[in-house]
Design a protein around this motif. Structure first.
Motif, PDB file in Angstrom:
ATOM      1  N   PRO A   1       0.779  -1.229  -0.024  1.00  0.00           N
ATOM      2  CA  PRO A   1      -0.090  -0.087   0.085  1.00  0.00           C
ATOM      3  C   PRO A   1       0.960   1.219   0.108  1.00  0.00           C
ATOM      4  O   PRO A   1       1.765   1.418   0.702  1.00  0.00           O
ATOM      5  CB  PRO A   1      -0.848  -0.293   1.344  1.00  0.00           C
TER       6      PRO A   1
ATOM      7  N   SER B   1      -0.882  -7.295  -2.917  1.00  0.00           N
ATOM      8  CA  SER B   1      -0.233  -6.551  -1.507  1.00  0.00           C
ATOM      9  C   SER B   1      -0.653  -7.928  -0.678  1.00  0.00           C
ATOM     10  O   SER B   1      -1.052  -9.063  -1.225  1.00  0.00           O
ATOM     11  CB  SER B   1      -1.362  -5.522  -0.935  1.00  0.00           C
TER      12      SER B   1
ATOM     13  N   THR C   1      -5.359  -3.007   1.538  1.00  0.00           N
ATOM     14  CA  THR C   1      -5.068  -1.509   1.652  1.00  0.00           C
ATOM     15  C   THR C   1      -5.375  -0.706   2.732  1.00  0.00           C
ATOM     16  O   THR C   1      -4.995   0.489   2.815  1.00  0.00           O
ATOM     17  CB  THR C   1      -5.412  -0.897   0.230  1.00  0.00           C
TER      18      THR C   1
ATOM     19  N   ALA D   1      -1.837  -2.242   5.895  1.00  0.00           N
ATOM     20  CA  ALA D   1      -0.107  -1.806   5.413  1.00  0.00           C
ATOM     21  C   ALA D   1       0.896  -2.107   6.529  1.00  0.00           C
ATOM     22  O   ALA D   1       1.824  -2.123   6.085  1.00  0.00           O
ATOM     23  CB  ALA D   1      -0.444  -0.230   5.288  1.00  0.00           C
TER      24      ALA D   1
END
Length: 365
Positions: free
Chosen positions: A100, A126, A130, A135
């Motif tokens: 992120p 990821s 996000t 993160a």
């Protein structure tokens, strides 16, 4: 004829496994993939070894980077950021797994890129999504195998959760990324617009839990590790023959009748084993009887006898034996590209075959 993705250009800013695996599959299908790496360092997997091939290249890196062109860019420098922008402006797809906000740090965020190239497909991979909390979590396959529940259903018992012997979370996510990119390209062809495609390792793995996830979601059952047994089918696991283990996979009641006829006919008159549900409920008792019988003969004898009545059964191969099996079946599992061997793409087309154009970029020879 041209391969399916001929004419598609992909700017690949991904590294390690999930992204590179996805872009290699797309490259096999004919896409032009430009792999962007850090000068003097490159993809982390260039140094992940042993093992190495005879030329000193990490076999991990070689496994997911064929058919790609190499480009070194230091994205901390404005000149290289501009070069990246120019590359992406001419691309159909960009793939990244910086995490992120990662691309934004280099002035390469989605909003900027899509404004320069409205038909761009932007695929972002990821670890956990996000959100602000996501993160902060490191997206490594081993961690995801544990945190996704996969390790809790792998291994012999609840006290010894076990990872799968390959980075399966990354592979599954890479496959989902390919599906998402292909779907977005199709939508672009129909509607003329680009879009962002987002994948995360956790969601991909939860999806891949399939029946085990459904057991919890729909049945309120929290699955547990059963070794090589199956939570819903029996007998469907490995057993010890006189010399070694082998696999039996009885998928329905009709197969069980044939199976019992070969192994132990008395099982057919035992009310605990007449249906699959009963066999699952009485698995310990069933396995006690089967183990006693299977220990009397070698694995190849049981495999031959059961195969003769079309019961799914087989050996537990090591990786070499698995490739030898595939070769014996005419599957041509290994390809040699410029002297570098890798696993063949498993997809075959009758008219637009996959291509093996080049070895991974910038390898030592």
């Amino acid at each position: 004829m041209k391969p399916p993705l001929a004419g598609i250009k992909i700017a690949d800013f991904s590294r390690v496994l999930a992204g590179p695996y996805a872009t290699m599959l797309l490259a096999d299908l004919g896409a032009q993939v430009i792999k962007v790496e850090r000068p003097g360092v490159g993809d982390d997997t260039r140094n992940w070894g042993p093992p190495f091939d005879a030329a000193g290249n990490a076999t991990y890196f070689l496994s997911v980077n064929r058919n790609k062109e190499g480009l070194e860019l230091d994205l901390s420098k404005a000149t290289d950021q501009q070069a990246a922008l120019e590359l992406i402006a001419s691309a159909d797809v960009v793939v990244e797994n910086f995490g992120p906000g990662g691309m934004e740090r280099y002035n390469l965020g989605y909003s900027k890129l899509i404004s320069n190239n409205p038909k761009l497909i932007y695929c972002s991979i990821s670890g956990f999504g996000t959100s602000d909390k996501a993160a902060t979590l490191p997206g490594y396959d081993l961690l995801l195998q544990g945190m996704s529940g996969l390790m809790s259903i792998t291994g012999n018992d609840e006290k010894n959760p076990t990872k799968v012997g390959v980075a399966l979370v990354d592979v599954i996510t890479g496959l989902h990324a390919v599906v998402g990119i292909l779907a977005a390209l199709r939508a672009r062809d129909e509607q003329g617009v680009g879009q962002k495609v987002e994948l995360n390792l956790l969601s991909s793995t939860l999806s891949a839990l399939v029946n085990q996830a459904s057991a919890y979601i729909s049945g309120g059952v929290i699955p547990k590790a059963l070794g090589n047994a199956h939570p819903s089918i029996a007998p469907y696991q490995s057993y010890d023959a006189k010399d070694k283990k082998f696999i039996v996979a009885v998928g329905n009641d009709q197969q069980f009748v044939k199976f019992a006829g070969v192994v132990a006919p008395e099982l057919l008159s035992d009310g605990r084993f007449t249906t699959n549900q009963l066999r699952v409920e009485n698995l310990l008792a069933l396995n006690e009887k089967l183990s006693a019988v299977f220990s009397q003969k070698n694995a190849h004898q049981w495999i031959a006898s059961l195969s003769a009545v079309k019961i799914p059964t087989g050996e537990i191969n090591d990786v070499k034996e698995a490739f030898d099996l595939a070769a014996s079946l005419g599957l041509s599992p290994i390809v040699d590209v410029d002297g570098v061997k890798s696993v063949a793409n498993p997809i075959t087309f009758s008219k637009t075959p996959v291509e093996y154009r080049s070895a991974p970029p910038n390898i030592r020879k």
